[in-house]
Design an enzyme around this catalytic site. Structure first.
Site, PDB file in Angstrom:
ATOM      1  N   HIS A  41      38.264  47.003  45.915  1.00  0.00           N
ATOM      2  CA  HIS A  41      38.685  45.614  45.723  1.00  0.00           C
ATOM      3  C   HIS A  41      39.305  45.399  44.339  1.00  0.00           C
ATOM      4  O   HIS A  41      39.703  44.298  44.007  1.00  0.00           O
ATOM      5  CB  HIS A  41      37.483  44.689  45.937  1.00  0.00           C
ATOM      6  CG  HIS A  41      37.851  43.269  46.222  1.00  0.00           C
ATOM      7  ND1 HIS A  41      38.519  42.880  47.357  1.00  0.00           N
ATOM      8  CD2 HIS A  41      37.652  42.138  45.502  1.00  0.00           C
ATOM      9  CE1 HIS A  41      38.706  41.572  47.342  1.00  0.00           C
ATOM     10  NE2 HIS A  41      38.207  41.097  46.220  1.00  0.00           N
TER      11      HIS A  41
ATOM     12  N   SER B  84      42.401  38.485  46.600  1.00  0.00           N
ATOM     13  CA  SER B  84      41.147  38.178  47.268  1.00  0.00           C
ATOM     14  C   SER B  84      41.267  36.793  47.906  1.00  0.00           C
ATOM     15  O   SER B  84      42.197  36.550  48.663  1.00  0.00           O
ATOM     16  CB  SER B  84      39.984  38.286  46.284  1.00  0.00           C
ATOM     17  OG  SER B  84      38.760  38.364  46.952  1.00  0.00           O
TER      18      SER B  84
END
Length: 182
Positions: free
Chosen positions: A152, A34
């Site tokens: 994610h 991320s």
């Protein structure tokens, strides 16, 4: 505008570990996901000679165009806006994609991304992987691992996590010259 401290500190820590015999460029890997992809990406583009391999997990790679993604505008308060000239310069410096240089011997890289990632669009990994494949002179693999069912990372099943970890571990062992146990 102080984001460069993250990769500069990481590079300094890597140099310390290697200088004191804890690691070497042939046995050092770096992993981040991320926003941690910024750290990994800029460490690798700044000092590629320090790393045997790098893992980019659902990474933010394009500091200029991230705001055009579905979740991008929510990150402006943390990273800045490319519409502001001072913040644009800082974003350009932290943008891995824009720091990839032709003819550089990059370490082996594994990009990992879920096709249903609502936080960092998959194009960031795909674009950076393609650019790094074209630019690298090391002959080491630059791979893109996509999972059509993942996002994610949050909410991944145990099977998905186990498969991803197996791929990461296999990649790292391969790049560090470790042979399988028979």
């Amino acid at each position: 505008q102080t984001k460069p401290n993250t990769w500069k500190d990481g590079i300094a820590a890597t140099q310390y570990l290697q200088a004191h015999g804890y690691s070497s460029p042939k046995t050092t890997a770096i992993l981040g996901g991320s926003a941690g992809g910024i750290f990994v990406g800029r460490a690798v583009t700044t000092a590629p000679q320090l790393y045997a391999a790098a893992i980019f997990a659902v990474p933010m790679m394009d500091g200029i165009r991230f705001v055009q993604s579905a979740n991008g505008i929510t990150n402006v308060s943390e990273f800045g806006s490319p519409d502001n000239p001072d913040e644009f310069r800082a974003l350009l410096e932290m943008s891995t994609y824009h720091q990839i240089k032709d003819g550089t011997p990059y370490p082996a890289v594994l990009f990992i991304h879920g096709m249903n990632d609502p936080r960092v669009d998959v194009w960031e990994s795909a674009k950076a992987a393609a650019r790094m494949q074209a630019a690298s002179s090391s002959g080491k693999p630059i791979l893109l691992r996509l999972d059509a069912q993942m996002g994610h990372g949050i909410g991944a099943t145990a099977t998905q996590r186990d498969a991803m970890i197996a791929d990461i571990d296999s990649f790292l062992l391969w790049q560090m010259g470790k042979t399988p146990v028979h």
